[in-house]
Design a protein around this motif. Sequence first.
Motif, PDB file in Angstrom:
ATOM      1  N   PRO A 217       1.406 -16.882 -26.864  1.00 31.47           N
ATOM      2  CA  PRO A 217       1.559 -17.747 -28.044  1.00 31.47           C
ATOM      3  C   PRO A 217       3.025 -18.091 -28.275  1.00 31.47           C
ATOM      4  CG  PRO A 217       0.015 -15.970 -28.509  1.00 31.47           C
ATOM      5  CD  PRO A 217       0.617 -15.677 -27.154  1.00 31.47           C
ATOM      6  N   ALA A 218       3.276 -19.296 -28.732  1.00 31.55           N
ATOM      7  CA  ALA A 218       4.646 -19.782 -28.866  1.00 31.55           C
ATOM      8  C   ALA A 218       5.514 -18.881 -29.728  1.00 31.55           C
ATOM      9  CB  ALA A 218       4.638 -21.199 -29.431  1.00 31.55           C
ATOM     10  N   ASN A 219       4.905 -18.226 -30.720  1.00 35.57           N
ATOM     11  CA  ASN A 219       5.716 -17.423 -31.630  1.00 35.57           C
ATOM     12  C   ASN A 219       6.124 -16.067 -31.058  1.00 35.57           C
ATOM     13  OD1 ASN A 219       3.166 -16.309 -31.726  1.00 35.57           O
ATOM     14  ND2 ASN A 219       3.087 -16.116 -33.960  1.00 35.57           N
ATOM     15  N   VAL A 220       5.594 -15.697 -29.869  1.00 32.13           N
ATOM     16  CA  VAL A 220       6.038 -14.462 -29.212  1.00 32.13           C
ATOM     17  C   VAL A 220       6.515 -14.706 -27.777  1.00 32.13           C
ATOM     18  CG1 VAL A 220       4.596 -12.933 -30.606  1.00 32.13           C
ATOM     19  CG2 VAL A 220       3.693 -13.863 -28.452  1.00 32.13           C
ATOM     20  N   ARG A 221       6.471 -15.936 -27.318  1.00 31.29           N
ATOM     21  CA  ARG A 221       6.842 -16.252 -25.936  1.00 31.29           C
ATOM     22  C   ARG A 221       8.347 -16.091 -25.733  1.00 31.29           C
ATOM     23  NH1 ARG A 221       5.451 -21.865 -25.264  1.00 31.29           N
ATOM     24  NH2 ARG A 221       3.332 -21.091 -25.636  1.00 31.29           N
ATOM     25  N   MET A 222       8.732 -15.613 -24.540  1.00 27.65           N
ATOM     26  CA  MET A 222      10.146 -15.447 -24.209  1.00 27.65           C
ATOM     27  C   MET A 222      10.846 -16.811 -24.155  1.00 27.65           C
ATOM     28  SD  MET A 222      10.461 -12.137 -23.916  1.00 27.65           S
ATOM     29  CE  MET A 222       9.262 -12.151 -25.270  1.00 27.65           C
ATOM     30  N   ASN A 223      12.088 -16.841 -24.629  1.00 29.54           N
ATOM     31  CA  ASN A 223      12.874 -18.072 -24.564  1.00 29.54           C
ATOM     32  C   ASN A 223      13.569 -18.239 -23.224  1.00 29.54           C
ATOM     33  OD1 ASN A 223      13.128 -16.935 -27.571  1.00 29.54           O
ATOM     34  ND2 ASN A 223      13.040 -19.165 -27.630  1.00 29.54           N
ATOM     35  N   VAL A 224      13.948 -17.112 -22.615  1.00 30.03           N
ATOM     36  CA  VAL A 224      14.657 -17.135 -21.341  1.00 30.03           C
ATOM     37  C   VAL A 224      14.063 -16.076 -20.431  1.00 30.03           C
ATOM     38  CG1 VAL A 224      16.873 -16.903 -20.159  1.00 30.03           C
ATOM     39  CG2 VAL A 224      16.796 -17.816 -22.482  1.00 30.03           C
ATOM     40  N   VAL A 225      13.772 -16.455 -19.201  1.00 32.67           N
ATOM     41  CA  VAL A 225      13.324 -15.503 -18.181  1.00 32.67           C
ATOM     42  C   VAL A 225      14.028 -15.880 -16.885  1.00 32.67           C
ATOM     43  CG1 VAL A 225      11.392 -14.545 -16.903  1.00 32.67           C
ATOM     44  CG2 VAL A 225      11.068 -15.250 -19.282  1.00 32.67           C
ATOM     45  N   MET A 226      14.750 -14.929 -16.292  1.00 31.97           N
ATOM     46  CA  MET A 226      15.479 -15.200 -15.053  1.00 31.97           C
ATOM     47  C   MET A 226      15.315 -14.044 -14.077  1.00 31.97           C
ATOM     48  SD  MET A 226      19.102 -16.916 -16.205  1.00 31.97           S
ATOM     49  CE  MET A 226      19.168 -18.357 -17.267  1.00 31.97           C
ATOM     50  N   GLY A 227      15.082 -14.386 -12.820  1.00 32.71           N
ATOM     51  CA  GLY A 227      14.941 -13.403 -11.755  1.00 32.71           C
ATOM     52  C   GLY A 227      14.296 -14.040 -10.543  1.00 32.71           C
ATOM     53  N   GLY A 228      13.419 -13.283  -9.890  1.00 33.26           N
ATOM     54  CA  GLY A 228      12.680 -13.812  -8.750  1.00 33.26           C
ATOM     55  C   GLY A 228      11.214 -14.021  -9.094  1.00 33.26           C
ATOM     56  N   ASP A 229      10.381 -14.182  -8.053  1.00 34.61           N
ATOM     57  CA  ASP A 229       8.920 -14.286  -8.201  1.00 34.61           C
ATOM     58  C   ASP A 229       8.368 -15.697  -8.233  1.00 34.61           C
ATOM     59  OD1 ASP A 229       7.626 -11.940  -7.879  1.00 34.61           O
ATOM     60  OD2 ASP A 229       7.191 -11.576  -9.979  1.00 34.61           O
ATOM     61  N   LEU A 230       9.075 -16.671  -7.707  1.00 35.22           N
ATOM     62  CA  LEU A 230       8.564 -18.038  -7.691  1.00 35.22           C
ATOM     63  C   LEU A 230       7.154 -18.106  -7.104  1.00 35.22           C
ATOM     64  CD1 LEU A 230       9.018 -21.106  -8.044  1.00 35.22           C
ATOM     65  CD2 LEU A 230       9.996 -21.123  -5.738  1.00 35.22           C
ATOM     66  N   ALA A 231       6.880 -17.292  -6.075  1.00 41.76           N
ATOM     67  CA  ALA A 231       5.583 -17.357  -5.399  1.00 41.76           C
ATOM     68  C   ALA A 231       4.425 -17.020  -6.317  1.00 41.76           C
ATOM     69  CB  ALA A 231       5.580 -16.419  -4.185  1.00 41.76           C
ATOM     70  N   ARG A 232       4.646 -16.191  -7.316  1.00 42.27           N
ATOM     71  CA  ARG A 232       3.554 -15.808  -8.222  1.00 42.27           C
ATOM     72  C   ARG A 232       3.295 -16.848  -9.304  1.00 42.27           C
ATOM     73  NH1 ARG A 232       5.443 -10.623  -6.514  1.00 42.27           N
ATOM     74  NH2 ARG A 232       3.652  -9.338  -5.868  1.00 42.27           N
ATOM     75  N   PHE A 233       4.125 -17.877  -9.352  1.00 34.68           N
ATOM     76  CA  PHE A 233       3.949 -18.960 -10.314  1.00 34.68           C
ATOM     77  C   PHE A 233       3.470 -20.250  -9.660  1.00 34.68           C
ATOM     78  CE2 PHE A 233       6.608 -15.923 -12.390  1.00 34.68           C
ATOM     79  CZ  PHE A 233       6.315 -16.030 -13.740  1.00 34.68           C
ATOM     80  N   THR A 234       3.403 -20.262  -8.349  1.00 30.90           N
ATOM     81  CA  THR A 234       3.061 -21.493  -7.635  1.00 30.90           C
ATOM     82  C   THR A 234       1.853 -21.275  -6.724  1.00 30.90           C
ATOM     83  OG1 THR A 234       4.737 -20.888  -5.981  1.00 30.90           O
ATOM     84  CG2 THR A 234       5.386 -22.454  -7.706  1.00 30.90           C
ATOM     85  N   PRO A 235       1.095 -22.354  -6.462  1.00 34.12           N
ATOM     86  CA  PRO A 235      -0.139 -22.227  -5.672  1.00 34.12           C
ATOM     87  C   PRO A 235       0.116 -22.062  -4.187  1.00 34.12           C
ATOM     88  CG  PRO A 235       0.238 -24.513  -6.266  1.00 34.12           C
ATOM     89  CD  PRO A 235       1.297 -23.718  -6.973  1.00 34.12           C
ATOM     90  N   GLU A 236      -0.909 -21.629  -3.484  1.00 31.43           N
ATOM     91  CA  GLU A 236      -0.812 -21.441  -2.036  1.00 31.43           C
ATOM     92  C   GLU A 236      -0.423 -22.734  -1.325  1.00 31.43           C
ATOM     93  OE1 GLU A 236      -3.959 -17.820  -1.196  1.00 31.43           O
ATOM     94  OE2 GLU A 236      -4.735 -19.868  -1.297  1.00 31.43           O
ATOM     95  N   SER A 237      -0.813 -23.870  -1.890  1.00 36.19           N
ATOM     96  CA  SER A 237      -0.469 -25.154  -1.283  1.00 36.19           C
ATOM     97  C   SER A 237       1.031 -25.417  -1.281  1.00 36.19           C
ATOM     98  CB  SER A 237      -1.192 -26.299  -2.012  1.00 36.19           C
ATOM     99  OG  SER A 237      -0.794 -26.345  -3.377  1.00 36.19           O
ATOM    100  N   GLN A 238       1.762 -24.680  -2.121  1.00 41.54           N
ATOM    101  CA  GLN A 238       3.224 -24.797  -2.172  1.00 41.54           C
ATOM    102  C   GLN A 238       3.888 -23.532  -1.630  1.00 41.54           C
ATOM    103  OE1 GLN A 238       4.580 -25.924  -6.137  1.00 41.54           O
ATOM    104  NE2 GLN A 238       2.799 -27.238  -6.447  1.00 41.54           N
ATOM    105  N   LYS A 239       3.178 -22.810  -0.770  1.00 43.85           N
ATOM    106  CA  LYS A 239       3.628 -21.561  -0.172  1.00 43.85           C
ATOM    107  C   LYS A 239       3.748 -20.440  -1.209  1.00 43.85           C
ATOM    108  CE  LYS A 239       6.136 -23.822   3.605  1.00 43.85           C
ATOM    109  NZ  LYS A 239       7.425 -23.957   4.325  1.00 43.85           N
ATOM    110  N   GLY A 240       3.013 -20.591  -2.317  1.00 45.18           N
ATOM    111  CA  GLY A 240       2.979 -19.560  -3.331  1.00 45.18           C
ATOM    112  C   GLY A 240       1.809 -18.614  -3.109  1.00 45.18           C
ATOM    113  N   ARG A 241       1.516 -17.803  -4.126  1.00 47.03           N
ATOM    114  CA  ARG A 241       0.481 -16.787  -4.010  1.00 47.03           C
ATOM    115  C   ARG A 241      -0.717 -17.049  -4.904  1.00 47.03           C
ATOM    116  NH1 ARG A 241       3.198 -10.859  -3.453  1.00 47.03           N
ATOM    117  NH2 ARG A 241       0.974 -10.446  -3.161  1.00 47.03           N
ATOM    118  N   ARG A 242      -0.668 -18.112  -5.696  1.00 45.17           N
ATOM    119  CA  ARG A 242      -1.755 -18.357  -6.642  1.00 45.17           C
ATOM    120  C   ARG A 242      -2.945 -19.016  -5.953  1.00 45.17           C
ATOM    121  NH1 ARG A 242      -0.416 -16.752 -11.411  1.00 45.17           N
ATOM    122  NH2 ARG A 242      -2.464 -17.465 -12.169  1.00 45.17           N
TER     123      ARG A 242
END
Length: 491
Positions: A217-242
């Motif tokens: 929910p917007a009222n508890v969502r993080m404003n900034v997140v930085m690090g790794g893990d692009l693959a867990r946010f993107t689909p297999e069609s983009q070489k991700g893991r989703r």
Amino acid sequence: MRNLFYGLCAAALILPSLACAQSAPPLKDKAQNVYFIDGKASLNEALKRVPNVGHAKNVILFIGDGMGVNSVTAGRILAGQTHGEIGTTYRLAFEAFPYTGLSKTYSTDDYVTDSANGISAITTGVKTINGALGVDGTAKRKDCPSGLSGRVITIAEQARLMGLSAGVVTTSGVTDATPAGAYGHTTTRGWRSDSELPADAIKAGCIDLARQMVEAPANVRMNVVMGGDLARFTPESQKGRRKDGRDLTKAWLKQSPTARLLRTETELKAFDPQSSDHVLGLFAAGDLPSPIDKAQNPETPALADMTSAAIGVLKRNTKGFFLLVESASIDKWHHVNDAKRALRDVEELSKAVAAARAATNPEETLIIVTADHSHGLTQSGYSSLGEPILGLARVEGENVLDDHKHPYAVLNYATGPGDHGHEDDPELTQDKLTAPDAKHPSLIPMSSAAHGGEDVPVYATGPQAHLLTGVMESSYIYQVMAHALGIDGEK
């Protein structure tokens, strides 16, 4: 008679009328000794110390993942030697903090915690089972319903509900245990993308940590997140893991007209923190590589640079912020007995702490540096000062030998994939230990080194920092942060 003689002469120093039968050896003047001078200066500083009992506008929690006392000591020495000193008298940024204590890190089901319970206890105020995040001790591993019923709010979420901003910075993937401790709720830390979530958990209503982060929910969502893990946010069609075909980076960008996605160090350095209040930085498919390997990974940003950028965004909120910063690679390199890379990240944490102090007002910012757990790293005798901390134990250039007439390393591990005794490595040498990809020796063979169960250090400065002294439960750290921010910890 010798003891009597020195006793009488000592008395004569106090009562000059007592004479010694012989002249006592003269006492050397300590006033010119460097350690004595330093000690006096430290005492004078301590005598001036007045606790800051005010309200904290900001709280920054630094986690050196796996950073036990031995890691701090060896990391300090390596940092000093890297800068041309003998190392022992070098000072990491957080070692200058005025208040220190020890944190007990066990979980509700194990003497030795993992990172999930380790961070969850700190961010929620309640301990849980190993592997769980944002839930209480009623949770059962790999059981979705117990996680849904055992959810507890995190201090980052509470800060957001108060109108503050909140963020996470890490050198691991952003859905890994420690960063997820700011926003995640699960019985099983490995449920990081939908491809890692079992069918029964999906059916019971659980969602993966990447979705939890983006879809909170917007009222508890993080404003900034930085690090790794692009693959867990993107689909297999983009070489991700989703496997669900979703691109969660697009979902992030839809939350605000100024929301940003950063992918490289170049983009991070060109980014104006005043231009956005919702920033997602995903700088690797998984964990970020070591800064030692910067030449092979030129677009990987430093922890200090990510920390500075995150603070720049969060400071836009005049009410204040909560920020969790993790040097994850201390732990990850300890797991493979790579002492060089693990200890380099102790210094990277120190640099990030220095950057945070430079970017904030010390009178209104509580900064805490601690660890979620320790590791089985040991530093053993007897090596001369100035000998390489990563090398063999040596005295005046000559190897110190064990009872079997073999040389041994200054740094060793209790467990892990390193060489296991002289049958595995009959000729341990300085060159082997200081090689670019050296593995330090371990006693018990394991594919991944086990965590340590001893208490870990806590360093604190700023408002209410004086409350973090003595021996404490890891869950107590939450209470101090909540008190400093004025949060009702029972909600």
